[in-house]
Every structure is written in structure tokens, then in C-alpha cells.
Motif scaffolding. Structure first.
Motif, short mmCIF file in Angstrom:
data_model
loop_
_atom_site.label_atom_id
_atom_site.label_comp_id
_atom_site.label_asym_id
_atom_site.label_seq_id
_atom_site.Cartn_x
_atom_site.Cartn_y
_atom_site.Cartn_z
N PHE A 52 -7.74 -15.23 17.12
CA PHE A 52 -7.36 -15.85 15.70
C PHE A 52 -5.89 -16.32 15.66
N GLY A 53 -5.85 -17.24 14.88
CA GLY A 53 -4.52 -18.08 14.92
C GLY A 53 -3.82 -17.39 13.74
N ILE A 54 -2.41 -17.63 13.55
CA ILE A 54 -1.65 -17.20 12.62
C ILE A 54 -2.11 -17.93 11.23
N GLU A 55 -2.81 -18.81 11.22
CA GLU A 55 -3.22 -19.42 10.05
C GLU A 55 -4.41 -19.07 9.26
N ASN A 56 -4.76 -17.84 10.33
CA ASN A 56 -5.99 -16.95 9.65
C ASN A 56 -5.61 -15.66 9.14
N ILE A 57 -4.02 -15.55 9.12
CA ILE A 57 -3.70 -14.13 8.80
C ILE A 57 -2.67 -14.35 7.44
N LEU A 58 -2.69 -13.50 6.56
CA LEU A 58 -1.73 -13.29 5.48
C LEU A 58 -1.30 -11.85 5.46
N LEU A 59 0.11 -11.57 5.37
CA LEU A 59 0.43 -10.33 5.33
C LEU A 59 0.48 -9.83 4.00
N ARG A 106 3.42 -11.65 11.54
CA ARG A 106 2.19 -12.31 11.30
C ARG A 106 1.43 -12.55 12.66
N ALA A 107 2.47 -13.03 13.65
CA ALA A 107 2.07 -13.58 15.17
C ALA A 107 1.22 -12.30 15.78
N ALA A 108 2.06 -11.22 15.62
CA ALA A 108 1.90 -10.01 16.32
C ALA A 108 0.43 -9.43 15.82
N LEU A 110 5.59 -1.35 16.17
CA LEU A 110 4.52 -1.80 16.88
C LEU A 110 4.93 -2.19 18.16
N GLU A 111 5.95 -3.03 18.48
CA GLU A 111 6.39 -3.37 19.79
C GLU A 111 6.77 -2.12 20.58
N SER A 112 7.24 -1.04 19.92
CA SER A 112 7.68 -0.10 20.76
C SER A 112 6.64 0.72 21.32
#
Lengths: 414, 414
Positions: free
Chosen positions: B99-106, B84-86, B292-294
Motif C-alpha cells: 500500500f502507498g501513502i496515497e491509500n491512507i487517510l488518518l 501516514r507513511a508508517a 509505534l516506533e518504540s
């Protein structure tokens, strides 16, 4: 614990009606579960130290070697075909009938099965006859469709109950180690319910997540098995819509659940699923298949049952010592929960809850398992997520909360 | 292609109302896609030979080593916290706002985002102003809530359109390479729509799955970015509800999508998600994070774009040679689809479809992208799933189907 007016106010177009009568209890409990100084007896979470991390790692590698890009496709709405076939096989062994893949839909946990059943069968105002007290997740899933409820209290010859069966879209029951009560519905009562469902020509939703968690004695045949035994060979075509899951015997984070039902219902649930998310994670399903084929589940279940039995016994012993002057319960023969009922009908666990939070312990008050919110003198206590030591500490905190609650109530009365 | 009466007949309680007006087009197309002698130009599937199977295998092992049992939990409704943070970080880079994590829903693919938006905003009869022709998946997702539609035809000063904005629950648009038309909505038109949405104080759903598939030229800023640029620092609080996904740039079978919106909307979508499936596969989300991190996505996207550009050009060349006497189109600057419109308004692609099936080629007739089913003279042709050779074979079959359709029609007229 309803959503506040502030949560629902907006100067843009308003939210849909069901939200205005909704709550965020589950989210609150999950948030509390994450605080390290809390003892949460609230959630319905398995013991995470039992999850087969290494076996899943191996299964992931094998799944991608075996299936390649097919494990990364959208895949059929109904689920990864080889897992769907494996679940048909598993259901055939467990429920005494030769189920075909046309009887099986794979879902994102059994919870999605409940949501899809609501989409396929419920319009606003439709009647559900539901085992009482009722699993909160089922109430949540169907809340978005705005049904009405009639409580299934097992008085199976009550004329009003028989009339309600004829009006209902379906009956909902968790016969094995019910959430929240942990109760096992006896075989003769299951049979009585099934025969009345057949007479009334309605559907019966049998939600069976706790089947692997048989802590004392055997669960006995499912209602699905009892009905299927009376049907002819070939695809199952009876009134039972059965829900299963790997969340309790493998790990919940794979989100692998399934529905067993007659092919027409499966087709319509698949249509509803296509409208919900196109398909579940094919990757999770391919990994679950490799895991099941490895046979590792047969080692996990006895280990899990032994662990939960020890924890149940520790909880019951602590509660006997510290809570029995105010609460009574049946020792649950399986599942994940102890259902403690206040000896006084006036005992209000909604009020107790705020005292408990101050003592840094959480449980689930009974009101959330009642479509009307009127059941206030009991609580659900989980015994699977914490060690015996932590369970005992939790019960000590609960005792302090009860003492403070009672002293405040009696002060209020003087 | 409606469900037949036989599909819907039952002597048990009846199915819910939306099903009676529904169709199973997508299921039919998925089934056709699986037949080896068919050339399916119908689905919206990526080229599976581009899926990063080995990188996902490595990511799975790393995810379980790094997160252990946390990757196998139910996890928070909102999604695996580190992913979510990524995604918040990714959205901040792509859309010019912090954008903050509070703006994101997976979510389980962007498709689940559409379903949840319906649950949070739509009651029966509510109005949606939707880009026309409209993505079939959006019509599917909202069908279960029984909305009404007004077509967004980009005539932004039409008084009737402006009035409909004030009555609508939200506007729905796919500005980047729309499904089904492949059209890119110009920046000035996006700005015009956004300003009218703000004036009318309604919500705007921006569905952006094709962002990575920029085949000719750049897509330019999203509507979300344009709006966020005018907002103050901190959590985004504007009217745009934005949907993203990894299905087009990584692989659809992970089912990783997300919603970006103001925190209150995210909270209510999370409540709706809790009522739908408790959470998506944490395992898939943890694997997606490692992937994604790779940094592997940065290699995949150019390779994918080059592949799809070649396929688009092959399809357009074949269509130019074999179909242009009856159809016209714009070369799509991105996405996955060519939208071929019959030069004659009487050309009926619903009828053409049955001739095409006889020639073992499939496309999607335009009627399914119209809430009223009245748009009959166009078709959607996918160019991402087949090699140039197969695309050319598909177009040859389509030409034969057109010739037989036209000969039958003219026979019918004489």
C-alpha cells in the motif's frame, strides 16, 4: 478550481451530490504552502516559530502525571471535564456572564463546531444569512448539507434582509477581524444585528477565532457578551452560538476549540459530535488544560501580537509602494489578513492567480469567499506566516504577476 | 430512548430532520459508566489499567524534541506525513499488498472514517447493505445522512440480496469479532461476499477495530488482503474501504484511526475531512508515531489479549451458571463482547434494561443494533472493562433483573 470530471468518475456507485459542486481550494493552498521556493500569502497559518514547544512538552508530562490513564480514555463526548470547566471559566471572564459547563462543548478546532452546527440545523435548501465575503471554512463545513445563502451586507433596515432573517436557520458572522477582510464590525452595528436577530427569533453564529489578535485598539465586547448581559443569571439561554479556539493563541495542532451556546444546543451538538468521532483527543485536551493553567498563554499573546503587528505593517508598506495603483484596502486592526480590492471592478483575481503561481507567489482569490463565486476583483493576503523580508518579496512577485496579467489582458483586448 | 419532545422543542428555527429520528443511547451509557456503584457491562471501553501511560509520556517528549513546531501545526488534511507513511507500512505487512501513502487517510479514530464515508457516498434514501446486527456507531455516523438499510444476513445466494447489492452504495461488515456479536466471519464466507461485491461493482466497507484482540485462534486474512492479492502492483485500487485504529491496541484517547482505500476515495474522504475539522490533532499523531516506533505495542498486545481472555472466560462461566436457563450464546473467539440471545423470542431486553438499571447493572439491548429497532430479544455484554470479580457481580445483578422482569411479565399476563 472545481474538482475535475476525472476526479469524480467511477464505475462503482457514484459520490454524494455535494461533492459534485465542490472544490479543493484549501488542499491546493496547503500543498503550495509546502514548496520552499514559493512565497505563500494564501494560507491562514500562524507563525510557527511562536509555538510554545517547550511549554507543551512540560504540559504533556504534567498531564500524564496528573491524570494518568484518564488522559488516554475516550472520555465524554462533550470534552475532557476539567478543560470544559476551565473554558467555562474563561468564557465567563471574557464575555460578562456566568457560563456553566452545560453551555460548553469542546471540539476539534472551531472548524468542527461549524460542521456540527450544520449537522444540527441544516437540511438541503435551508437558508443561512452569512457575513459577506464569507469564511471559506464555513462554506466548506456547510456545503455537505447543501444550504442556500443570503448575503449579510450590513444594510440592517433593508426589508428584504429583515424578511430573510425570519426565513433563515441562522446568521453567521465573524465580527472580530473577519476572515477574509480583517474588518472589525463596530459595536453599534453588532447591537443592531443582535436586536434584529432577537426580533426574528433566529440563531446567530458568532465565529471568534481572532479575538487574541488585537493589533490596533481593542476589539470590544462580543455579540455573545452583549446578549448575555440582558439575560438572567444561570446557564446562558440566548440565541448566540459562539465559537472559540486555542489555534491562534497557543497552537493549531492541538486542535482545541469550543462552542458556547444554550444547553439544549450543546446537547444536540454533542449528539452530532458523537456521530462524528465519539470524542476529540482527550490527550490533546488534557495537555491544553495543563498549558492554560501554567499561565504561559499570557506571555505568548503579547509576543504574537507584536510580531503580527510588525508583519502587517511591513506588508501594508510594501503594498502601498508596489500595488496601490491597482488595489485599495483598509489597514486591518487585527487578525491575519489584508483584503486588497481591485480599483477596477473588472480586475479578475481568478485570472491573476495563475500569473501569480508562475511568479511563485500565492494568495486567495475573492471568488472562493462568495457562495456564488461571483466576487472576482479582490484577494486575501496573509501576513502572519512570513517574515517582513519574505512578505516584501511576495509583494514584489505579486507586482510582476499583476503587470503580466494586465499586459495579457490588454493584448487580448487589442 | 429516543430524544424527547422536550429535547427537541424550540421557539427558534427547528433542528434538522435526522435529529428528530435520533437517540442518545451512547451518551446515556457513557453517563452510566461514570457512576461508581454501577457495574456497566454496556460500553465498548478497553481496560484502562493497560494503557501505556509512561510510554506515552516518553513518546510525547520525544515527539516534540524530534518534530518541534511541526507537531503543533494544522498539518496536512490527510494526516501527519510520517505517521501516514508508517501506517502504510503497517498495512502492507498486515494485508499482503504494497500500500502507498496515497491509500491512507488518518482520522480521529475509526469512527470519523465512518462519518467521512457517509459524507462522500450517502445522500438521503441511499441504500446500505449492513451486517446484521449492526454496530451502533456506524448507524449513528450515517444517521445524519438519512440512508436506508438492507440487512446482510449471509444468505449470499438469495436473489433479493444480489439485487440489493446492485442498488447499494456500499456493503458494511465487521468480519473480525463483530460489534455487537463477537462473531468471526469464516474465510470462505468473506470470499463469497467479496466475489459478489465485485460482480455487483459496489463498495465494501470493512471495519476492523478488533484485529489485535484475537483471544482464541487467529483471525485470518482480511477481506482487504484477499482483494488486494488479486490486484496488480502499485497503489491499491479495489472496492474495499478498510478502517483501522490504535484505540484497541494502544489507547482510545489519542483518537488515531485510519482509512485504507483507492486513492480517489482517499482524496474525497480528505476533502470531506477538510470540511469537518481541517485536520486531526497533529500532536496526537506525532506522539502515536513515536510510540509505534518504540516497539512498545508488541508488549501491550499479548498482555491485553491475556487479560481479556481471562475476563471473557470469567464472564462466560458466570453467565453459564446464572443466565443460561434464559439465554444462549457462542463463546466469542475475540473482541470485546458476549452476545446473549433470549431462548424465548418474546424475551424483551428493552424492558429488561429498566429492571437492570434498578439493580445497578447496565448492558446494551439488541434493539439499538437494528436500523428498524425490531430486534428485541438479545443483549450485548462487554467483558473488557471490568475485572473478573466485577463481571461476576454484574452477572449476579443481571440474574436478579431477569427474575424481576419475568415475574412482572407473568404478573402482567395473569
Amino acid at each position: 478550481m472545481s474538482l475535475s470530471q476525472a476526479d469524480l468518475s467511477t464505475d462503482r456507485p457514484p459520490f454524494s451530490h455535494w461533492i459534485r459542486t465542490s472544490n479543493n481550494v484549501t488542499q491546493q493552498f496547503l500543498a503550495i504552502g509546502g514548496q520552499p521556493d514559493f512565497v505563500s500569502l494564501a494560507g491562514g497559518l500562524p507563525a510557527s516559530e511562536l509555538y510554545p514547544v517547550d511549554a507543551i512538552k512540560l504540559a504533556s508530562t504534567r498531564a500524564l502525571e496528573r491524570w494518568g490513564s484518564a488522559a488516554l480514555e475516550y472520555g465524554p463526548v462533550e470534552g475532557f471535564p476539567a478543560l470544559r470547566a476551565a473554558i467555562a471559566e474563561r468564557m465567563s471572564k471574557e464575555h460578562r456572564h456566568r457560563f456553566g459547563i452545560e453551555n460548553i462543548l469542546l471540539t476539534t478546532g472551531a472548524m468542527q463546531g461549524l460542521d456540527l452546527i450544520g449537522k444540527v440545523l441544516i437540511d438541503p435548501g435551508d437558508l443561512i444569512v452569512a457575513q459577506f465575503p464569507t469564511y471559506l471554512g464555513a462554506l466548506d463545513a456547510w456545503r455537505t448539507r447543501r444550504p442556500s445563502y443570503r448575503k449579510l451586507d450590513w444594510n440592517l433596515d433593508d426589508p428584504d434582509f429583515l424578511l430573510s432573517l425570519r426565513k433563515a436557520k441562522f446568521v453567521y458572522t465573524v465580527p472580530n477581524y473577519s476572515n477574509p477582510t480583517g474588518a472589525l464590525v463596530p459595536q453599534n452595528v453588532r447591537g443592531g444585528l443582535l436586536s434584529r436577530v432577537i426580533e426574528a427569533n433566529t440563531w446567530l453564529v458568532e465565529d471568534d477565532p481572532y479575538l487574541p489578535l488585537q493589533l490596533t485598539g481593542a476589539a470590544g465586547p462580543s455579540i455573545l457578551a452583549a446578549d448575555a448581559a440582558t439575560r438572567s443569571e444561570g446557564a446562558y439561554d440566548g440565541p448566540v452560538i459562539y465559537l472559540g479556539t486555542l489555534s491562534k493563541s497557543v497552537a493549531p495542532g492541538l486542535r482545541v476549540g469550543w462552542v458556547v451556546a444554550e444547553p439544549k444546543i450543546i446537547q444536540l451538538l454533542a449528539l452530532a459530535k458523537q456521530c462524528s468521532d465519539l470524542s476529540s483527543s482527550m490527550f490533546s485536551q488534557a495537555v491544553a488544560l495543563e498549558f492554560l493553567e501554567s499561565g504561559a498563554e499570557a506571555e505568548i499573546i503579547p509576543r504574537t501580537v507584536a510580531c503580527y503587528r510588525e508583519r502587517r505593517d511591513a506588508l501594508c508598506a510594501a503594498a502601498q509602494a508596489l500595488l496601490s495603483e491597482w488595489f485599495e484596502w483598509e489597514v486591518p486592526p487585527g487578525g491575519m489578513f489584508l483584503w486588497a480590492k481591485g480599483r477596477s471592478p473588472a480586475f479578475d483575481t481568478n485570472q491573476l492567480y495563475s500569473f501569480a503561481l508562475r511568479e511563485k507567489v500565492a494568495f486567495v482569490p475573492s471568488s472562493v469567499f462568495d457562495p456564488d463565486g461571483a466576487l472576482i476583483n479582490a484577494m486575501r493576503i496573509n501576513f502572519t506566516r512570513n517574515t517582513p523580508d519574505r512578505l516584501e518579496e511576495g509583494v514584489r512577485r505579486l507586482r510582476r504577476a499583476v503587470e503580466r496579467y494586465l499586459s495579457e489582458v490588454s493584448n487580448g483586448e487589442t
